[in-house]
Write a protein that holds these residues in place. Sequence first.
Motif, mmCIF file in Angstrom:
data_model
loop_
_atom_site.group_PDB
_atom_site.id
_atom_site.type_symbol
_atom_site.label_atom_id
_atom_site.label_comp_id
_atom_site.label_asym_id
_atom_site.label_seq_id
_atom_site.Cartn_x
_atom_site.Cartn_y
_atom_site.Cartn_z
ATOM 1 N N VAL A 22 0.908 -1.340 -0.072
ATOM 2 C CA VAL A 22 0.063 0.266 0.177
ATOM 3 C C VAL A 22 1.016 1.232 -0.019
ATOM 4 N N TRP A 23 1.906 1.422 1.031
ATOM 5 C CA TRP A 23 2.904 2.399 0.718
ATOM 6 C C TRP A 23 3.517 2.445 -0.694
ATOM 7 N N TYR A 24 3.766 1.210 -1.209
ATOM 8 C CA TYR A 24 4.285 1.286 -2.547
ATOM 9 C C TYR A 24 3.345 2.024 -3.812
ATOM 10 N N TRP A 25 2.136 1.481 -3.419
ATOM 11 C CA TRP A 25 1.119 2.272 -4.267
ATOM 12 C C TRP A 25 1.032 3.668 -4.269
ATOM 13 N N THR A 26 1.227 3.928 -3.068
ATOM 14 C CA THR A 26 0.894 5.566 -2.572
ATOM 15 C C THR A 26 2.130 6.294 -2.816
ATOM 16 N N THR A 27 3.266 6.033 -2.639
ATOM 17 C CA THR A 27 4.444 6.726 -2.706
ATOM 18 C C THR A 27 5.512 6.642 -3.766
ATOM 19 N N TYR A 28 5.290 5.682 -4.457
ATOM 20 C CA TYR A 28 6.087 5.341 -5.647
ATOM 21 C C TYR A 28 5.303 5.613 -7.200
ATOM 22 N N ILE A 29 5.754 6.513 -7.567
ATOM 23 C CA ILE A 29 5.007 7.033 -8.791
ATOM 24 C C ILE A 29 5.106 6.065 -9.924
ATOM 25 N N PRO A 30 6.330 5.536 -10.276
ATOM 26 C CA PRO A 30 6.621 4.335 -11.602
ATOM 27 C C PRO A 30 5.771 3.331 -11.009
ATOM 28 N N SER A 31 5.180 2.955 -9.749
ATOM 29 C CA SER A 31 4.521 1.726 -9.568
ATOM 30 C C SER A 31 3.066 1.849 -10.396
ATOM 31 N N LYS A 32 2.810 2.851 -11.128
ATOM 32 C CA LYS A 32 1.672 3.029 -11.865
ATOM 33 C C LYS A 32 1.982 3.245 -13.336
ATOM 34 N N SER A 33 3.044 2.798 -13.612
ATOM 35 C CA SER A 33 3.634 2.819 -14.909
ATOM 36 C C SER A 33 3.334 1.824 -15.841
ATOM 37 N N PHE A 34 3.926 1.583 -16.909
ATOM 38 C CA PHE A 34 3.668 0.712 -18.192
ATOM 39 C C PHE A 34 4.329 -0.711 -17.657
ATOM 40 N N LEU A 35 4.800 -0.996 -16.835
ATOM 41 C CA LEU A 35 5.530 -2.279 -16.301
ATOM 42 C C LEU A 35 4.300 -3.448 -16.438
ATOM 43 N N ALA A 36 4.842 -4.481 -17.064
ATOM 44 C CA ALA A 36 3.934 -5.854 -17.164
ATOM 45 C C ALA A 36 3.601 -6.216 -16.089
ATOM 46 N N LYS A 37 4.080 -6.170 -14.981
ATOM 47 C CA LYS A 37 3.683 -6.370 -13.732
ATOM 48 C C LYS A 37 3.401 -5.279 -12.733
ATOM 49 N N ARG A 38 2.958 -4.311 -13.548
ATOM 50 C CA ARG A 38 2.406 -3.339 -12.748
ATOM 51 C C ARG A 38 1.081 -3.252 -12.088
ATOM 52 N N PRO A 39 0.849 -2.528 -10.686
ATOM 53 C CA PRO A 39 -0.271 -2.917 -10.007
ATOM 54 C C PRO A 39 -1.715 -2.725 -10.985
ATOM 55 N N LYS A 40 -2.410 -3.385 -10.085
ATOM 56 C CA LYS A 40 -4.009 -3.283 -10.982
ATOM 57 C C LYS A 40 -4.528 -1.805 -10.664
ATOM 58 N N ASP A 41 -5.510 -1.507 -11.503
ATOM 59 C CA ASP A 41 -5.909 -0.176 -11.368
ATOM 60 C C ASP A 41 -6.643 0.153 -9.849
ATOM 61 N N TYR A 42 -7.299 -1.104 -9.295
ATOM 62 C CA TYR A 42 -8.047 -0.451 -8.079
ATOM 63 C C TYR A 42 -6.855 -0.324 -6.982
ATOM 64 N N GLN A 43 -5.874 -0.925 -7.103
ATOM 65 C CA GLN A 43 -4.537 -0.976 -6.080
ATOM 66 C C GLN A 43 -4.034 0.539 -6.116
ATOM 67 N N VAL A 44 -3.897 1.009 -7.298
ATOM 68 C CA VAL A 44 -3.037 2.616 -7.171
ATOM 69 C C VAL A 44 -4.283 3.430 -7.076
ATOM 70 N N GLU A 45 -5.742 2.916 -7.191
ATOM 71 C CA GLU A 45 -6.683 4.306 -7.181
ATOM 72 C C GLU A 45 -7.279 4.079 -5.556
ATOM 73 N N HIS A 46 -7.657 2.846 -5.177
ATOM 74 C CA HIS A 46 -8.515 2.903 -3.904
ATOM 75 C C HIS A 46 -7.722 3.002 -2.531
ATOM 76 N N TYR A 47 -6.366 2.370 -2.820
ATOM 77 C CA TYR A 47 -5.595 2.390 -1.310
ATOM 78 C C TYR A 47 -4.991 3.764 -1.167
ATOM 79 N N PRO A 48 -4.404 4.612 -2.196
ATOM 80 C CA PRO A 48 -3.918 5.800 -1.955
ATOM 81 C C PRO A 48 -5.170 6.572 -1.428
ATOM 82 N N GLU A 49 -6.297 6.484 -1.973
ATOM 83 C CA GLU A 49 -7.591 7.191 -1.607
ATOM 84 C C GLU A 49 -7.951 7.097 -0.202
ATOM 85 N N PHE A 50 -7.734 5.893 0.312
ATOM 86 C CA PHE A 50 -8.004 5.583 1.612
ATOM 87 C C PHE A 50 -6.972 6.081 2.547
ATOM 88 N N ILE A 51 -5.713 6.162 2.172
ATOM 89 C CA ILE A 51 -4.710 6.810 3.130
ATOM 90 C C ILE A 51 -5.084 7.990 3.013
#
Length: 186
Positions: A22-51
Motif C-alpha cells: 500500500v505504501w508502494y502504490w501510494t508513494t512510488y509514482i512509477p508503480s503506476k507505470s507501463f510495467l508488465a507487472k504493474r499494479p492493478k488499477d484498483y490498487q493504485v486508485e483505492h488504497y492511496p484514496e483511503f490513505i
Amino acid sequence: MFNDIRNSSSTDTDRFFVDTNVWYWTTYIPSKSFLAKRPKDYQVEHYPEFIESALNNKATLYYSPLTLVELTNLIERSEWEIYKAYKEDNGLSLKKFRNIPAERKAVLEEIKNAWISIQGMANELPAKLNDDLSTPFISIVESYTVDGYDALYYHFMKENGISKIITDDKDFRGVKDITLYTCYEK
C-alpha cells in the motif's frame, strides 16, 4: 474481520498499520507505470484514496522499520524492470543494474523520496528485534500462512495494540485478532 475500503471511513481514534504494498502504490509514482507487472488499477486508485481519507480524518497510520527493507526491494526491482524494458535488455542482471552509477543514483532517489513521504504520513511502529522474537515468530508462521515480513508485522501490531491493517495481501485473511481494510479484486 474485513472492511472494504471503497465504502469504509475512518475516525480520529483509528490506528492502522499500513502494509508495504500500500505504501508502494501510494508513494512510488512509477508503480503506476507501463510495467508488465504493474499494479492493478484498483490498487493504485483505492488504497492511496483511503490513505488520504484516513489522514484527513486524523486517523493514525503506522509503518515498520522493516517496511523500508521491503520497499527498497520493490522499488529497485521496478526500476530494473523499467530499465530493461526501455533498453530492451532482458539479459541484464539486477546485480549488474546496481553497478550502473546513474541508475543506482535514480533508484536511491526513488527510495528516499518514498521513505520521506511515508515518514511524513505515518509513525514508526516500534520493532524489537532480539532473541525473544524467535518463539512468537515461529508460532505465527506455524499458525498462519504468512511470509516472514507479514509474521513480523503481525507480531509488532499485537505488541503495540494495533488491530487494524490496510493491506491487499490475502495471506492476512486467516490471521485472527486483526481487522483488514482492503478491496481485494474478486
